[in-house]
Design an enzyme around this catalytic site. Structure first.
Site, mmCIF file in Angstrom:
data_model
loop_
_atom_site.group_PDB
_atom_site.id
_atom_site.type_symbol
_atom_site.label_atom_id
_atom_site.label_comp_id
_atom_site.label_asym_id
_atom_site.label_seq_id
_atom_site.Cartn_x
_atom_site.Cartn_y
_atom_site.Cartn_z
ATOM 1 N N CYS A 12 -18.382 0.439 -33.782
ATOM 2 C CA CYS A 12 -17.771 -1.038 -34.224
ATOM 3 C C CYS A 12 -18.808 -1.926 -33.676
ATOM 4 C CB CYS A 12 -16.443 -0.940 -33.583
ATOM 5 S SG CYS A 12 -16.717 -1.009 -31.580
ATOM 6 N N HIS A 41 -18.052 5.172 -24.137
ATOM 7 C CA HIS A 41 -17.560 6.376 -23.828
ATOM 8 C C HIS A 41 -18.136 7.437 -24.912
ATOM 9 C CE1 HIS A 41 -13.885 4.984 -21.107
ATOM 10 N NE2 HIS A 41 -15.072 5.150 -20.638
ATOM 11 N N HIS A 124 -8.246 4.351 -17.448
ATOM 12 C CA HIS A 124 -9.369 4.115 -18.461
ATOM 13 C C HIS A 124 -10.175 2.853 -17.800
ATOM 14 C CE1 HIS A 124 -10.975 2.525 -21.966
ATOM 15 N NE2 HIS A 124 -10.685 3.657 -22.814
ATOM 16 N N GLU A 126 -11.306 0.101 -19.202
ATOM 17 C CA GLU A 126 -10.596 -0.973 -19.801
ATOM 18 C C GLU A 126 -9.317 -1.498 -19.026
ATOM 19 O OE1 GLU A 126 -8.627 -2.846 -23.867
ATOM 20 O OE2 GLU A 126 -10.098 -1.334 -24.001
ATOM 21 N N CYS A 194 -7.896 -3.420 -31.675
ATOM 22 C CA CYS A 194 -9.136 -3.922 -32.122
ATOM 23 C C CYS A 194 -9.079 -3.276 -33.512
ATOM 24 C CB CYS A 194 -10.296 -3.292 -31.298
ATOM 25 S SG CYS A 194 -11.537 -2.112 -32.058
ATOM 26 N N SER A 222 -13.321 9.550 -24.955
ATOM 27 C CA SER A 222 -13.258 8.101 -25.915
ATOM 28 C C SER A 222 -11.662 8.031 -26.253
ATOM 29 C CB SER A 222 -14.064 8.365 -26.908
ATOM 30 O OG SER A 222 -13.769 7.485 -27.889
ATOM 31 N N SER A 223 -11.035 7.211 -25.773
ATOM 32 C CA SER A 223 -9.443 6.917 -26.168
ATOM 33 C C SER A 223 -9.317 6.834 -27.644
ATOM 34 C CB SER A 223 -8.865 5.500 -25.331
ATOM 35 O OG SER A 223 -7.869 5.435 -25.565
ATOM 36 N N ASN A 224 -10.170 6.041 -28.037
ATOM 37 C CA ASN A 224 -9.769 5.757 -29.619
ATOM 38 C C ASN A 224 -10.102 7.068 -30.546
ATOM 39 O OD1 ASN A 224 -12.814 5.263 -31.665
ATOM 40 N ND2 ASN A 224 -13.024 4.490 -29.547
#
Length: 312
Positions: A12, A41, A124, A126, A194, A222-224
């Site tokens: 991204c 991540h 996390h 963030e 996002c 990686s959360s996403n």
């Protein structure tokens, strides 16, 4: 076998900015450059930067005084910034602007005396950074059950924020419960999740319909990326979250005619292509790209690095 390659996928704008920032910092200052937590991540990205001379740390105290320190894309708390200043570090901030937006919202609501409900995942990077902006004002909610047990001092002064990389569907379920319990709850005019997270999730929802197997390139932390795998699994698909083709087995694709490949927002395109090459070699697979949405977002380098970049 047919491979359907999801678009958009992979890096991204925030990850591109962070990766470019660290590359430029290493070129300008030379190794070692210290990075507070993983820059993004993704194990492949982290390992590549380690080979270039980046040193990833979990504490500012690990960084020798006077060194160069970069804050990762996930953002940091004011406490970490103060610790870096106290050690006389050259601190460069690669925080994603969308994460910075959430930090600023937290500061604004805290100053107005609101209780802030932050929807996110405990531990996390963030979430830790955002909560550090106003720890006395922020309550973390991870699921709908947390909403049922939530107690706030003043139900007329409550606001909600979200981690940027959540599942859109999961977040909306929690937000619905919050609005039912606290009708006066406020939120920013524009949501926090996002654009890239949402776009990649939408692509999986649409394109997985005709797929037998879904492969998500991305690291386990990686959360996403994890949300993409969960989305596919929730739709009854065989779904795998892997760093690269080395994590896959032929048997994962038994009786698979159509394989959807996507990548989390921190996974580089090179590992996508390696996975395609492996499937071509093993199954003589053909490839077609399916575009669900175009992306054109770009974020500028951090201010101190713009001058360095311009001088190159």
């Amino acid at each position: 076998m047919k491979i359907v390659l999801a678009a958009p996928r992979g890096f991204c704008a925030g990850v591109n900015m962070a990766v470019d920032s660290l590359d430029l910092t290493l070129q300008h200052f030379g190794a070692p450059v210290y990075v507070y937590h993983e820059i993004v991540h993704n194990q492949f990205v982290v390992d590549t930067f380690k080979q270039k001379g980046a040193v990833f740390v979990d504490s500012v105290e690990e960084v020798p005084e006077g060194s160069v320190l970069m804050f990762s894309a996930h953002g940091v708390s004011p406490e970490i910034r103060a610790a870096a200043a106290a050690r006389n570090l050259t601190a460069l901030d690669a925080t994603c602007p969308l994460v910075t937006k959430v930090h600023l919202e937290a500061i604004k609501y805290a100053k107005l005396g609101y209780t802030i409900v932050l929807i996110g995942h405990q531990g996390h990077d963030e979430v830790i950074g955002t909560m550090g902006e106003a720890p006395e004002a922020i309550v973390l909610v991870e699921d709908e059950q947390d909403v049922q047990t939530l107690e706030v001092a003043d139900e007329s002064k409550i606001a909600l924020l979200t981690q940027t990389t959540l599942s859109v569907d999961d977040a909306n379920r929690i937000i619905t419960k919050l609005r039912e319990r606290f009708p006066m709850i406020q939120s920013p005019p524009k949501g926090d999740i996002c654009y890239a997270t949402q776009n990649r999730q939408d692509a999986v929802k649409i394109l997985s319909e005709d797929a037998d197997v879904v492969v998500v390139l991305g690291s386990q932390n990686s959360s996403n990326s994890a949300r993409l795998r969960e989305l596919a699994a929730d739709r009854g698909k065989r779904a795998f979250l892997v760093d690269g083709p080395g994590d896959l087995k032929r048997d994962d694709f038994r009786d698979a005619d159509t394989v959807l490949i996507t990548a989390g927002a921190s996974a580089p395109e090179s590992v996508v292509q390696e996975t395609i090459d492996w499937l071509r070699q093993e199954f003589d697979a053909s490839v077609e790209t399916a575009t669900v949405r175009e992306e054109s977002v770009e974020f500028p380098l951090p201010k101190p690095l713009r001058a360095i970049s311009a001088a190159k």
